[in-house]
Design an enzyme around this catalytic site. Structure first.
Site, PDB file in Angstrom:
ATOM      1  N   ASP A   1      24.035  49.509  19.295  1.00  0.00           N
ATOM      2  CA  ASP A   1      23.848  49.663  20.733  1.00  0.00           C
ATOM      3  C   ASP A   1      25.200  49.476  21.413  1.00  0.00           C
ATOM      4  O   ASP A   1      26.100  48.848  20.857  1.00  0.00           O
ATOM      5  CB  ASP A   1      22.841  48.598  21.244  1.00  0.00           C
ATOM      6  CG  ASP A   1      22.449  48.783  22.694  1.00  0.00           C
ATOM      7  OD1 ASP A   1      21.790  47.877  23.249  1.00  0.00           O
ATOM      8  OD2 ASP A   1      22.801  49.830  23.287  1.00  0.00           O
TER       9      ASP A   1
ATOM     10  N   CYS B   1      11.578  51.483  24.288  1.00  0.00           N
ATOM     11  CA  CYS B   1      11.696  50.042  24.509  1.00  0.00           C
ATOM     12  C   CYS B   1      11.455  49.666  25.964  1.00  0.00           C
ATOM     13  O   CYS B   1      11.704  50.461  26.871  1.00  0.00           O
ATOM     14  CB  CYS B   1      13.074  49.536  24.086  1.00  0.00           C
ATOM     15  SG  CYS B   1      13.102  47.743  23.908  1.00  0.00           S
TER      16      CYS B   1
HETATM   17  O1  LIG Z   1      15.615  46.968  27.737  1.00  0.00           O
HETATM   18  C1  LIG Z   1      16.064  45.898  28.175  1.00  0.00           C
HETATM   19  O2  LIG Z   1      15.800  45.457  29.331  1.00  0.00           O
HETATM   20  C2  LIG Z   1      16.949  45.030  27.310  1.00  0.00           C
HETATM   21  C3  LIG Z   1      17.314  43.766  27.770  1.00  0.00           C
HETATM   22  C4  LIG Z   1      18.136  42.954  26.972  1.00  0.00           C
HETATM   23  C5  LIG Z   1      18.570  43.393  25.721  1.00  0.00           C
HETATM   24  C6  LIG Z   1      18.209  44.662  25.252  1.00  0.00           C
HETATM   25  C7  LIG Z   1      17.400  45.492  26.048  1.00  0.00           C
HETATM   26  N1  LIG Z   1      17.020  46.759  25.613  1.00  0.00           N
HETATM   27  C8  LIG Z   1      17.562  47.323  24.407  1.00  0.00           C
HETATM   28  O3  LIG Z   1      18.808  47.964  24.732  1.00  0.00           O
HETATM   29  C9  LIG Z   1      18.748  49.300  24.222  1.00  0.00           C
HETATM   30  C10 LIG Z   1      19.585  50.236  25.045  1.00  0.00           C
HETATM   31  O4  LIG Z   1      19.022  50.325  26.333  1.00  0.00           O
HETATM   32  P1  LIG Z   1      19.200  51.691  27.169  1.00  0.00           P
HETATM   33  O5  LIG Z   1      18.401  52.756  26.460  1.00  0.00           O
HETATM   34  O6  LIG Z   1      20.673  52.005  27.197  1.00  0.00           O
HETATM   35  O7  LIG Z   1      18.637  51.349  28.527  1.00  0.00           O
HETATM   36  C11 LIG Z   1      17.284  49.637  24.232  1.00  0.00           C
HETATM   37  O8  LIG Z   1      17.007  50.681  23.375  1.00  0.00           O
HETATM   38  C12 LIG Z   1      16.636  48.346  23.803  1.00  0.00           C
HETATM   39  O9  LIG Z   1      16.591  48.209  22.397  1.00  0.00           O
END
Ligand SMILES: O=C(O)c1ccccc1N[C@@H]1O[C@H](COP(=O)(O)O)[C@@H](O)[C@H]1O
Length: 213
Positions: free
Chosen positions: A132, A9
């Site tokens: 998440d 992502c």
């Molecule tokens: O990735 C981003 O900037 C983001 C911003 C706002 C909402 C969700 C976002 N990302 C999502 O959050 C998960 C977890 O992130 P991380 O792997 O802990 O950094 C990611 O997989 C996105 O689906």
């Protein structure tokens, strides 16, 4: 774990998109949320869609966005699914699924067992729930590299397809899958060298850690 689906992502440039495709990821997440360091606009979404074509599915990530914002992103990014990462209720998810004719993934912020149970409210409205970590008030709703207690998902059996996100990295993804049985994993900051800067080597390491596990 060869059949676990993988989403990278926060893809915001060509090198990151090439890295996700070359590594063999199933989904590329495009973030349409201005406060995020991974935010892209319609122009970049169109360039990334042109670059990737049918080689990877593109998931547009939104946080409480309106129909116009989502419509612009769907058209520019030629999106294959919508990920709702805000406070969207089941009715909103169902409405967007009908309006755009695309699968809807609903992110569920998890800090307790009751949060996991709450996912069932989206049965009949969303196509997948993405567990998440709940993030601190005043910070991004995701993309913070924060994880939750994965034991909350041990033996999880819900009525919807589901995925795991939050603080997953190349080093811990095999353990995350072993502990939860997640059929899909989703990573953003865990494959970056700096906020918003995807590292193709870390993407490759993440995918191989899933595939070889
Ligand atoms: O990735 C981003 O900037 C983001 C911003 C706002 C909402 C969700 C976002 N990302 C999502 O959050 C998960 C977890 O992130 P991380 O792997 O802990 O950094 C990611 O997989 C996105 O689906």
């Amino acid at each position: 774990m060869g059949n676990v689906k993988i989403k990278i992502c926060g893809i915001s440039d060509g090198a990151a998109m090439d890295g996700a495709i070359d590594a063999g990821a199933d989904y590329a997440g495009l973030v349409f949320y201005p406060p995020s360091p991974r935010h892209i606009g319609s122009n970049d979404a169109a360039l990334l869609a042109e670059r990737s074509g049918p080689r990877i599915a593109r998931v547009g990530l939104f946080v409480d966005a309106d129909d116009a914002q989502i419509g612009d992103a769907v058209a520019a990014g030629r999106l294959d699914a919508l990920q709702l990462h805000g406070s969207e209720a089941p009715a909103r998810a169902a409405d967007l699924r009908a309006r755009f004719g695309l699968p809807v993934w609903k992110a569920i912020a998890v800090s307790s067992a009751s949060d996991v149970k709450r996912a069932e409210q989206y049965a009949g409205a969303a196509d997948l729930v993405l567990f998440d970590a709940r993030t601190p008030k005043g910070t991004l709703p995701g993309g913070m590299g924060l994880s939750f207690d994965w034991s909350l998902l041990r033996h999880y059996r819900g009525s919807l397809p589901w995925g795991l996100a939050g603080g997953i990295t190349p080093a811990n993804v095999a353990h995350a899958i072993a502990q939860t049985g997640a059929p899909l994993v989703d990573v953003s900051s865990g494959v970056e060298s700096a906020p918003g800067l995807k590292d193709p080597a870390r993407i490759k390491a993440f995918v191989s850690a899933v595939r070889k596990g």
